[in-house]
Motif scaffolding. Sequence first.
Motif, mmCIF file in Angstrom:
data_model
loop_
_atom_site.group_PDB
_atom_site.id
_atom_site.type_symbol
_atom_site.label_atom_id
_atom_site.label_comp_id
_atom_site.label_asym_id
_atom_site.label_seq_id
_atom_site.Cartn_x
_atom_site.Cartn_y
_atom_site.Cartn_z
ATOM 1 N N CYS A 112 0.806 -1.234 0.000
ATOM 2 C CA CYS A 112 0.000 0.000 0.000
ATOM 3 C C CYS A 112 0.837 1.281 0.000
ATOM 4 O O CYS A 112 0.495 2.253 -0.660
ATOM 5 C CB CYS A 112 -0.920 -0.001 1.206
ATOM 6 S SG CYS A 112 -2.176 -1.271 1.077
ATOM 7 N N MET A 113 1.925 1.272 0.767
ATOM 8 C CA MET A 113 2.740 2.486 0.868
ATOM 9 C C MET A 113 3.304 2.876 -0.505
ATOM 10 O O MET A 113 3.379 4.060 -0.836
ATOM 11 C CB MET A 113 3.880 2.141 1.826
ATOM 12 C CG MET A 113 4.546 3.269 2.494
ATOM 13 S SD MET A 113 5.662 2.522 3.720
ATOM 14 C CE MET A 113 6.966 3.739 3.638
ATOM 15 N N MET A 114 3.657 1.879 -1.289
ATOM 16 C CA MET A 114 4.259 2.165 -2.600
ATOM 17 C C MET A 114 3.220 2.522 -3.655
ATOM 18 O O MET A 114 3.563 2.938 -4.753
ATOM 19 C CB MET A 114 5.093 0.964 -3.068
ATOM 20 C CG MET A 114 6.337 0.755 -2.255
ATOM 21 S SD MET A 114 7.418 2.222 -2.233
ATOM 22 C CE MET A 114 7.139 2.864 -0.599
ATOM 23 N N GLN A 115 1.942 2.328 -3.316
ATOM 24 C CA GLN A 115 0.892 2.695 -4.252
ATOM 25 C C GLN A 115 0.617 4.201 -4.189
ATOM 26 O O GLN A 115 -0.155 4.741 -4.956
ATOM 27 C CB GLN A 115 -0.369 1.872 -3.945
ATOM 28 C CG GLN A 115 -1.367 1.778 -5.080
ATOM 29 C CD GLN A 115 -0.827 1.065 -6.297
ATOM 30 O OE1 GLN A 115 -0.410 -0.079 -6.239
ATOM 31 N NE2 GLN A 115 -0.805 1.757 -7.424
ATOM 32 N N GLN A 116 1.302 4.888 -3.267
ATOM 33 C CA GLN A 116 1.158 6.349 -3.176
ATOM 34 C C GLN A 116 2.340 6.977 -3.898
ATOM 35 O O GLN A 116 3.494 6.706 -3.562
ATOM 36 C CB GLN A 116 1.197 6.808 -1.721
ATOM 37 C CG GLN A 116 0.198 6.152 -0.809
ATOM 38 C CD GLN A 116 0.499 6.464 0.644
ATOM 39 O OE1 GLN A 116 -0.045 7.383 1.215
ATOM 40 N NE2 GLN A 116 1.391 5.697 1.257
#
Length: 471
Positions: A112-116
């Motif tokens: 999820c963090m890298m989807q930002q």
Amino acid sequence: MNKSRIIPPEELKKQKEIADEVLSYWKQKGKKPLAHIITYGCQQNENDSERIKGMLDKMGYGFTEENEEADLILFNTCAVREGAEMRVLGNVGALKHLKAKKPDLLIGICGCMMQQEHMSKQVKSKYKHVSIVFGTHALYRLPEIMLEALSDNKRVFSTENSIGAIAEDIPVYREGDIKAWVSVMYGCNNFCTYCIVPYVRGRERSRRPEKIIEEIKELAQKGVKEISLLGQNVNSYGNDADFNMDFADLLREVNKIDGIRRIRFMTSHPKDMTDRLIDAMAECDKVMPQLHLPFQAGSSRVLEKMNRRYTKEQYLSLVDKVRAKLGNISMTSDIIVGFPGETEEDFKETLDVLEKVRFDSVYSFIYSKRSGTPAATMPDQIPEDVQHERFDRLLELQNKISREINEDYFEKTYELLVEGKSKTDENVMTGRTPEGKIVNFNDDGKCRAGDFVNIKITKVGTWSLTGELVL
Ligand code: 5AD
Ligand code: SF4
């Protein structure tokens, strides 16, 4: 046809072929590579990590918990709160020296963090020792990403955004063989104003029921006894699809599967919890007497600002209805403390809900500002010291309630699914009651993981119980 996009089988076949190429790469090197996967966040992420491991297993990887012996260190991240993000960046930063010593080591960050976008950009510019970055939507393309990183020796960034699709038949590597998590749907449509999930996991998409049933039947054949059905909001299962089945129907189908003895599920959104579902829970003998029903805040004014779409009164009457039909089942909840604009009076409403419902336990969180969400720019952000002070008061009340509820278990006998040895003491076994309570007990070597045994509770604590075998 499901209206949700399904990754075409030919694309998944291509990934399988690429996985074979990675396997040959390591065979040629004459080495069994090892991967260390570090997972943050929710059960959905744990489930994703099982799929990551499943794919890596097909690529020839074994698994380790030691960074020093790993050829791949991969962080599967959570973006729900800032604290978890900071921890990831700290841990990734600390690996710089290891990478300098071992240039072939691949370090990756996914989830999820890298989807930002702002996060993946930060990693690209400031964490040059990280060579693999991919978001939640690229998970199924891991073979391709690995091959590129290994053969071209360059950094691979796969963070394309999409509303999401479903990738079926990805291999799954499961640690335990007694309990398993099975995702029934992905994504979320609710856009609670504090929450990043809809932005990083895309829209709701339901897996086809026959795929879910097939997976659970296979698990049952392997000896799995307990299934937890997983989704951000399982109550809207099927809403996005053209098959005519809702979550209540799905529960009934799973209840029929031989070998499965216990069914749990999470998470339920109060606004979507239907009478049909409550009836299905009552009818299905394998559905455990437990419900996770996040209320987030007690004040209706705050709930509105959170875009939860129910009031305090509606929540409380839902709980009454559930208890009228299902008896005094175990209830748990998620709570956010210190949402923008939360006054002392609002917070007292949260404590009031705790007192009225008497949850068995709660997951409570201090509100964390997530950039890109509506709440991040709301006025009256609450100072940290006030947030912490409220948080401590909430915990104190809840610990008292948890302890009192547990007192009721004293000297009663429960059927336990034995999960294995306790993590802290080799001679102690551990298992769970139907309500989900952890019980530790001494078995003199009589039990194995997967057994169902009767246990009489001899001691109670706030978080766990102690018992003895009833033969
Ligand atoms: N700050 C604090 N807690 C949050 N949650 C989601 N977003 C935030 C946030 N920005 C909590 C909610 C949710 C749980 C999984 O995490 O309580 O139910
Ligand atoms: Fe986040 Fe709300 Fe969706 Fe839960 S229901 S994942 S809290 S947006």
